[in-house]
Design a protein around this motif. Structure first.
Motif, PDB file in Angstrom:
ATOM      1  N   LEU A 159       1.445  -8.348  -4.987  1.00 40.61           N
ATOM      2  CA  LEU A 159       1.620  -8.003  -6.480  1.00 40.61           C
ATOM      3  C   LEU A 159       3.008  -7.361  -6.518  1.00 40.61           C
ATOM      4  CD1 LEU A 159      -1.260  -5.262  -7.069  1.00 40.61           C
ATOM      5  CD2 LEU A 159      -0.938  -7.499  -8.081  1.00 40.61           C
ATOM      6  N   ALA A 160       3.541  -7.685  -7.556  1.00 40.70           N
ATOM      7  CA  ALA A 160       4.985  -7.390  -7.845  1.00 40.70           C
ATOM      8  C   ALA A 160       4.931  -5.787  -8.035  1.00 40.70           C
ATOM      9  CB  ALA A 160       5.242  -7.937  -9.360  1.00 40.70           C
ATOM     10  N   ILE A 161       6.220  -5.234  -7.801  1.00 40.71           N
ATOM     11  CA  ILE A 161       6.244  -3.781  -7.865  1.00 40.71           C
ATOM     12  C   ILE A 161       5.797  -3.155  -9.289  1.00 40.71           C
ATOM     13  CG2 ILE A 161       7.821  -1.958  -7.598  1.00 40.71           C
ATOM     14  CD1 ILE A 161       9.470  -3.533  -5.527  1.00 40.71           C
ATOM     15  N   LYS A 162       6.167  -3.827 -10.260  1.00 36.76           N
ATOM     16  CA  LYS A 162       5.904  -3.288 -11.652  1.00 36.76           C
ATOM     17  C   LYS A 162       4.369  -3.422 -11.665  1.00 36.76           C
ATOM     18  CE  LYS A 162       5.956  -7.583 -14.033  1.00 36.76           C
ATOM     19  NZ  LYS A 162       7.065  -8.312 -15.355  1.00 36.76           N
ATOM     20  N   ASN A 163       3.749  -4.225 -11.043  1.00 42.89           N
ATOM     21  CA  ASN A 163       2.256  -4.230 -11.215  1.00 42.89           C
ATOM     22  C   ASN A 163       1.583  -3.126 -10.363  1.00 42.89           C
ATOM     23  OD1 ASN A 163       2.404  -6.431 -12.922  1.00 42.89           O
ATOM     24  ND2 ASN A 163       2.120  -7.970 -11.412  1.00 42.89           N
ATOM     25  N   LEU A 164       2.387  -3.080  -9.224  1.00 44.58           N
ATOM     26  CA  LEU A 164       1.675  -1.874  -8.366  1.00 44.58           C
ATOM     27  C   LEU A 164       1.895  -0.742  -8.941  1.00 44.58           C
ATOM     28  CD1 LEU A 164       3.215  -2.948  -4.863  1.00 44.58           C
ATOM     29  CD2 LEU A 164       0.625  -2.637  -5.421  1.00 44.58           C
ATOM     30  N   ALA A 165       2.873  -0.402  -9.936  1.00 45.99           N
ATOM     31  CA  ALA A 165       3.160   1.108 -10.518  1.00 45.99           C
ATOM     32  C   ALA A 165       1.990   0.934 -11.637  1.00 45.99           C
ATOM     33  CB  ALA A 165       4.637   0.998 -11.271  1.00 45.99           C
ATOM     34  N   LEU A 166       2.026  -0.027 -12.428  1.00 43.19           N
ATOM     35  CA  LEU A 166       0.909  -0.209 -13.400  1.00 43.19           C
ATOM     36  C   LEU A 166      -0.392   0.042 -12.950  1.00 43.19           C
ATOM     37  CD1 LEU A 166       0.503  -0.549 -16.421  1.00 43.19           C
ATOM     38  CD2 LEU A 166       0.095  -2.960 -15.878  1.00 43.19           C
ATOM     39  N   SER A 167      -0.940  -0.555 -11.622  1.00 44.78           N
ATOM     40  CA  SER A 167      -2.279  -0.079 -11.164  1.00 44.78           C
ATOM     41  C   SER A 167      -2.282   1.093 -10.592  1.00 44.78           C
ATOM     42  CB  SER A 167      -2.274  -1.274  -9.663  1.00 44.78           C
ATOM     43  OG  SER A 167      -2.377  -2.621 -10.130  1.00 44.78           O
ATOM     44  N   SER A 168      -1.359   1.728 -10.159  1.00 47.10           N
ATOM     45  CA  SER A 168      -1.290   3.358  -9.899  1.00 47.10           C
ATOM     46  C   SER A 168      -1.751   4.204 -10.826  1.00 47.10           C
ATOM     47  CB  SER A 168      -0.426   3.609  -8.937  1.00 47.10           C
ATOM     48  OG  SER A 168       1.040   3.817  -9.899  1.00 47.10           O
ATOM     49  N   ILE A 169      -1.002   4.051 -11.714  1.00 55.66           N
ATOM     50  CA  ILE A 169      -1.313   4.515 -13.326  1.00 55.66           C
ATOM     51  C   ILE A 169      -2.779   4.350 -13.588  1.00 55.66           C
ATOM     52  CG2 ILE A 169      -0.829   4.970 -15.695  1.00 55.66           C
ATOM     53  CD1 ILE A 169       2.048   4.259 -14.794  1.00 55.66           C
ATOM     54  N   PHE A 170      -3.110   3.010 -13.667  1.00 51.32           N
ATOM     55  CA  PHE A 170      -4.598   2.938 -14.187  1.00 51.32           C
ATOM     56  C   PHE A 170      -5.720   3.607 -12.938  1.00 51.32           C
ATOM     57  CE2 PHE A 170      -8.405   0.145 -13.198  1.00 51.32           C
ATOM     58  CZ  PHE A 170      -8.927   0.132 -14.275  1.00 51.32           C
ATOM     59  N   VAL A 171      -5.412   3.590 -11.914  1.00 52.87           N
ATOM     60  CA  VAL A 171      -6.311   4.444 -11.150  1.00 52.87           C
ATOM     61  C   VAL A 171      -6.291   5.720 -10.905  1.00 52.87           C
ATOM     62  CG1 VAL A 171      -6.722   4.794  -8.424  1.00 52.87           C
ATOM     63  CG2 VAL A 171      -6.025   2.445  -9.165  1.00 52.87           C
ATOM     64  N   PHE A 172      -5.188   6.270 -11.352  1.00 51.61           N
ATOM     65  CA  PHE A 172      -5.035   7.708 -11.632  1.00 51.61           C
ATOM     66  C   PHE A 172      -5.852   8.044 -12.862  1.00 51.61           C
ATOM     67  CE2 PHE A 172      -3.346  11.657 -14.005  1.00 51.61           C
ATOM     68  CZ  PHE A 172      -3.600  12.405 -12.871  1.00 51.61           C
TER      69      PHE A 172
ATOM     70  N   SER B  29       0.869  -1.158  -0.026  1.00 54.53           N
ATOM     71  CA  SER B  29      -0.061  -0.100   0.214  1.00 54.53           C
ATOM     72  C   SER B  29       0.820   1.116  -0.038  1.00 54.53           C
ATOM     73  CB  SER B  29      -0.908   0.040   1.229  1.00 54.53           C
ATOM     74  OG  SER B  29      -1.669  -1.008   1.219  1.00 54.53           O
ATOM     75  N   SER B  30       1.941   1.251   0.731  1.00 61.78           N
ATOM     76  CA  SER B  30       2.994   2.589   0.718  1.00 61.78           C
ATOM     77  C   SER B  30       3.429   2.418  -0.846  1.00 61.78           C
ATOM     78  CB  SER B  30       4.079   1.966   1.889  1.00 61.78           C
ATOM     79  OG  SER B  30       3.526   2.032   3.195  1.00 61.78           O
ATOM     80  N   LEU B  31       4.022   1.475  -1.348  1.00 60.54           N
ATOM     81  CA  LEU B  31       4.521   1.782  -2.604  1.00 60.54           C
ATOM     82  C   LEU B  31       3.528   2.188  -3.542  1.00 60.54           C
ATOM     83  CD1 LEU B  31       6.705  -1.516  -2.889  1.00 60.54           C
ATOM     84  CD2 LEU B  31       7.464   1.067  -3.058  1.00 60.54           C
ATOM     85  N   PHE B  32       2.282   1.645  -3.693  1.00 66.90           N
ATOM     86  CA  PHE B  32       1.272   2.221  -4.519  1.00 66.90           C
ATOM     87  C   PHE B  32       0.828   3.353  -4.277  1.00 66.90           C
ATOM     88  CE2 PHE B  32      -3.602   3.065  -5.192  1.00 66.90           C
ATOM     89  CZ  PHE B  32      -3.559   2.574  -6.368  1.00 66.90           C
TER      90      PHE B  32
END
Length: 128
Positions: free
Chosen positions: A64-77, A7-10
């Motif tokens: 989730l993997a870190i790259k998937n967290l980054a992709l998820s955050s872009i998707f959410v934004f 959650s912190s990374l996200f």
């Protein structure tokens, strides 16, 4: 990885991507909005989105993997921004935008592990 770390990374990814994209938008439009104002609004929205993601992770309990967290955050934004533009939530209230951001982050936390882990397990099966 623990739920708090995920959650912190996200949240960090959401804040960084949100700041870069919002500041670019303000800069390219030539608006007279301060960098501090953009940073403060993105920080508050990112924290609210992070809480939504954290609550979703508490329910699903999958990592989730870190790259998937980054992709998820872009998707959410992008989903929150586009839905708020489409429904005119920015004109109604800034709180309406954060409510949409919270909801999309919550649902993403519930659905993203199943989506990303399914694609990884399918790739592993095809290699064997």
């Amino acid at each position: 990885m623990s739920i708090v770390k995920q959650s912190s990374l996200f949240t960090i990814f959401l804040i960084v991507f949100g700041f870069l994209l919002r500041y670019y938008s303000v800069y390219s439009s030539g608006s007279n909005i301060s960098t501090f104002g953009v940073a403060l609004s993105v920080l508050v929205a990112g924290l609210i989105g992070g809480v939504g993601f954290f609550l979703g992770q508490l329910i699903i309990k999958e990592s989730l993997a870190i790259k998937n967290l980054a992709l998820s955050s872009i998707f959410v934004f992008f989903m929150a921004h586009n839905l708020s533009n489409l429904l005119g939530l920015y004109q109604i209230s800034w709180f309406a935008y954060t409510g949409v951001l919270f909801s999309i982050a919550f649902v993403t936390a519930l659905r993203a592990p199943k989506m990303f882990n399914k694609s990884q397990s399918t790739a592993n099966k095809s290699l064997n």
